[in-house]
Design an enzyme around this catalytic site. Structure first.
Site, PDB file in Angstrom:
ATOM      1  CG  HIS A 133      42.480  48.815  37.159  1.00  0.00           C
ATOM      2  ND1 HIS A 133      42.124  48.874  38.491  1.00  0.00           N
ATOM      3  CD2 HIS A 133      41.312  48.939  36.469  1.00  0.00           C
ATOM      4  CE1 HIS A 133      40.805  49.015  38.593  1.00  0.00           C
ATOM      5  NE2 HIS A 133      40.303  49.067  37.388  1.00  0.00           N
ATOM      6  CB  ALA A 134      48.258  46.083  39.251  1.00  0.00           C
TER       7      ALA A 134
END
Length: 460
Positions: A133-134
């Site tokens: 998700h980064a």
């Protein structure tokens, strides 16, 4: 080498063994009728032998607080080809995805993996893609999907998804001076947003928190079985629903599709919790991510959140719908008065304590919301991969300590694609939520077909 964005750093900081922080997608393809028996093998061979070069962010790995280019990129680490044991039912496919979605991504390598899965009944195969998700939020992830597939059913060119260059990859190649200007421009925007943010915060304290019954604060979510510490095991369940059914309901009741989606989720959650003898007396609160992305970028995160009162304490579905709609409208009206930077700064102030609680895990049962419900717009035209038609795409997301369930949806053609991600140990028989979603849609259809329900458009 480029620095991590602050939001991306938060996603990286939240990760631990029982709390993987990657998102994913399950893409189900129909093999063409005239395809040779070796279709999958040829597809995999073409990917493995492709001369295309991985582009950012797929060739980036973590180097301290920076993204650095992987000079030793190893495709075998990221790309896998497996076959389901016969009979290759959807049940076995979802079991495999549940297992893979539970596993952490190796931080020594670029943070993604891709799986080609063959042997699925009905002459189909699947691709499961997971990425940290980064690197992406929901909107960015959907853009990566769309640019990786083709609108041409006859298109045979195989370019691996991690090699398809988009606007973001081109920007990352820009001269350093351009990036510095971009950083300075961002800082300027943050400073210019401060007066408006202070005004909206004062209105929240003086007006909404005190007298507005539709304001949802970050302190009113009840304790529930959804809000436990999670294990490292995940369960993934998915199903498609005809979008026309939701359009007909929303039109008849004079509300938006999103209102109906949240109301249907509310009813399904209510029935599930009743079946577990675990329905709280107070209404569940859902965090609904909202994109503030104003450019064509396809990585990183530009999201805020809306807290929606799901009205699960009410038995009548129309009462629940009214509560959902009013709480969402209240947040939307506030955000309409702000630009993207102002929204992000406002959210940081209002929900900062809630985020700190999630990050620290100090009070997992005292969360600002009970679950995440996300609805990401998807492709409206059919997509193909080497001539294989994309039948369905199901999003898989994140659960956290204190947030044991995530409902993520996207649209594709005329369907609403629903992916449920949950902690396997915390929520027994979570897949029954799919049945409850169908039951709730039918409940609203009966209301609409009765013809006696007035539109809710005038609700304020």
């Amino acid at each position: 080498m480029r620095p991590l964005h602050p939001i991306d750093l938060i996603f990286l900081s939240l990760e631990k063994r029982q709390q993987p922080m990657h998102v994913g997608g399950l893409f189900l393809f129909q093999i063409p009728d005239n395809a040779p028996a070796t279709f999958i093998q040829e597809l995999v061979r073409d990917i493995r032998t492709s001369k295309s070069i991985p582009i950012p962010p797929f060739n980036n790995y973590l180097n301290g607080l920076f993204w650095d280019e992987d000079q030793q990129f190893d495709l075998d680490h990221h790309f896998r080809h497996i076959a389901l044991p016969k009979p290759g039912r959807i049940r076995e496919l979802l079991t495999y995805i549940s297992q893979e979605h539970s596993a952490l991504i190796d931080r020594a390598k670029p943070l993604w993996t891709c799986h080609i899965i063959e042997g699925i009944e009905g002459n189909r195969f699947a691709m499961y893609f997971k990425i940290h998700h980064a690197m992406v939020d929901g909107i960015a992830g959907m853009r990566l999907v769309e640019k990786s597939l083709s609108h041409d059913p006859q298109g045979k060119s195989i370019v691996p998804p991690w090699c398809v260059e988009g606007p973001r990859a081109k920007r990352l190649k820009a001269p350093k001076v351009s990036r510095i200007k971009g950083v300075l421009s961002t800082l300027k925007g943050q400073l210019e947003s401060t007066p408006r943010v202070i005004y909206e915060l004062s209105q929240t304290v003086l007006k909404d928190m005190g007298r507005n019954p539709d304001y949802v604060s970050s302190f009113q979510a009840p304790s529930s079985i959804l809000n436990q510490r999670v294990s490292a095991s995940r369960r993934f369940a998915a199903q498609s629903f005809e979008f026309e059914r939701l359009r007909r309901i929303s039109k008849a009741l004079g509300v938006t599709i999103n209102d109906i989606v949240l109301a249907i989720c509310s009813g399904a959650l209510r029935e599930y919790l009743i079946s577990q003898d675990a329905l709280p007396k107070k209404p569940l609160i859902a965090m609904v991510p909202a994109s503030v992305r104003s450019d064509d970028s396809d990585v990183s995160n530009r999201i805020t959140m809306i807290l929606a009162n799901l009205g699960t304490h009410k038995e009548d579905p129309l009462e629940r719908l009214k509560i959902v709609r009013r709480s969402v409208l209240n947040a939307k009206e506030r955000f309409k008065r702000m630009n993207a930077n102002q929204i992000l700064n406002y959210s940081a102030f209002v929900y900062g304590a809630a985020g700190l609680n999630i990050a620290s895990g100090l009070m997992p049962k005292r969360q600002a919301f009970n679950l995440v419900i996300s609805n990401v717009p998807g492709p409206q035209e059919p997509l193909y991969w080497n001539g294989a038609r994309l039948e369905a795409l199901y999003p898989a997301s994140i659960v956290l300590d204190g947030q044991a369930l995530n409902i993520t949806m996207t649209s594709y053609l005329d369907k609403l694609e629903v992916g449920l991600t949950a902690c396997r140990n915390s929520l027994p028989k979570m897949q029954n939520l799919l049945t409850h979603l169908e039951d709730e849609i039918q409940r609203f259809e009966r209301i609409v077909d009765g013809g006696k329900t007035p539109k809710l458009a005038a609700v304020s």
